[in-house]
Design a protein around this motif. Structure first.
Motif, PDB file in Angstrom:
ATOM      1  N   ASN A   6       0.803  -1.227   0.000  1.00  0.00           N
ATOM      2  CA  ASN A   6       0.000   0.000   0.000  1.00  0.00           C
ATOM      3  C   ASN A   6       0.834   1.274   0.000  1.00  0.00           C
ATOM      4  N   ILE A   7       2.131   1.160   0.055  1.00  0.00           N
ATOM      5  CA  ILE A   7       2.975   2.336   0.223  1.00  0.00           C
ATOM      6  C   ILE A   7       2.796   3.343  -0.915  1.00  0.00           C
ATOM      7  N   GLU A   8       2.601   2.861  -2.132  1.00  0.00           N
ATOM      8  CA  GLU A   8       2.427   3.779  -3.260  1.00  0.00           C
ATOM      9  C   GLU A   8       1.095   4.516  -3.210  1.00  0.00           C
ATOM     10  N   ASP A   9       0.117   3.968  -2.489  1.00  0.00           N
ATOM     11  CA  ASP A   9      -1.204   4.588  -2.406  1.00  0.00           C
ATOM     12  C   ASP A   9      -1.356   5.491  -1.180  1.00  0.00           C
ATOM     13  N   LEU A  10      -0.316   5.597  -0.384  1.00  0.00           N
ATOM     14  CA  LEU A  10      -0.379   6.364   0.856  1.00  0.00           C
ATOM     15  C   LEU A  10      -0.525   7.852   0.565  1.00  0.00           C
ATOM     16  N   MET A  11      -1.514   8.462   1.213  1.00  0.00           N
ATOM     17  CA  MET A  11      -1.732   9.901   1.066  1.00  0.00           C
ATOM     18  C   MET A  11      -1.633  10.515   2.457  1.00  0.00           C
ATOM     19  N   LEU A  12      -0.742  11.484   2.614  1.00  0.00           N
ATOM     20  CA  LEU A  12      -0.507  12.102   3.917  1.00  0.00           C
ATOM     21  C   LEU A  12      -0.711  13.606   3.858  1.00  0.00           C
TER      22      LEU A  12
END
Length: 78
Positions: A6-12
């Motif tokens: 999921n790291i590529e989909d992480l939104m912060l």
């Protein structure tokens, strides 16, 4: 911790990105639950040997031992 997939989909939010950049916050991608257990506890998760027994000083070894103790206690009440 976050699943590595999921790291590529992480939104912060920007403030979280800044906290990560300044070392105040970490995002740790993990591929297996054992990695998370080791990060959180500082103890090896453990692997079964050829007899199906976990290393005694590992997290899984300690859990397995405690479950056996609880089962023994439960049997004594029956």
């Amino acid at each position: 911790m976050i699943p590595a997939e999921n790291i590529e989909d992480l939104m912060l939010r920007d403030d979280v990105i800044d906290a990560v950049a300044s070392g105040k916050f970490q995002i740790l991608p993990i591929s297996r639950i054992e990695e998370g257990i080791e990060i959180l506890t500082g103890v090896r998760a453990g692997k079964r040997d050829s007899n199906g027994v976990y290393e005694s000083d590992s997290v899984f070894g300690r859990v397995d031992r405690r479950l056996h103790e609880m089962a023994t206690t439960l049997k004594s009440f029956e």
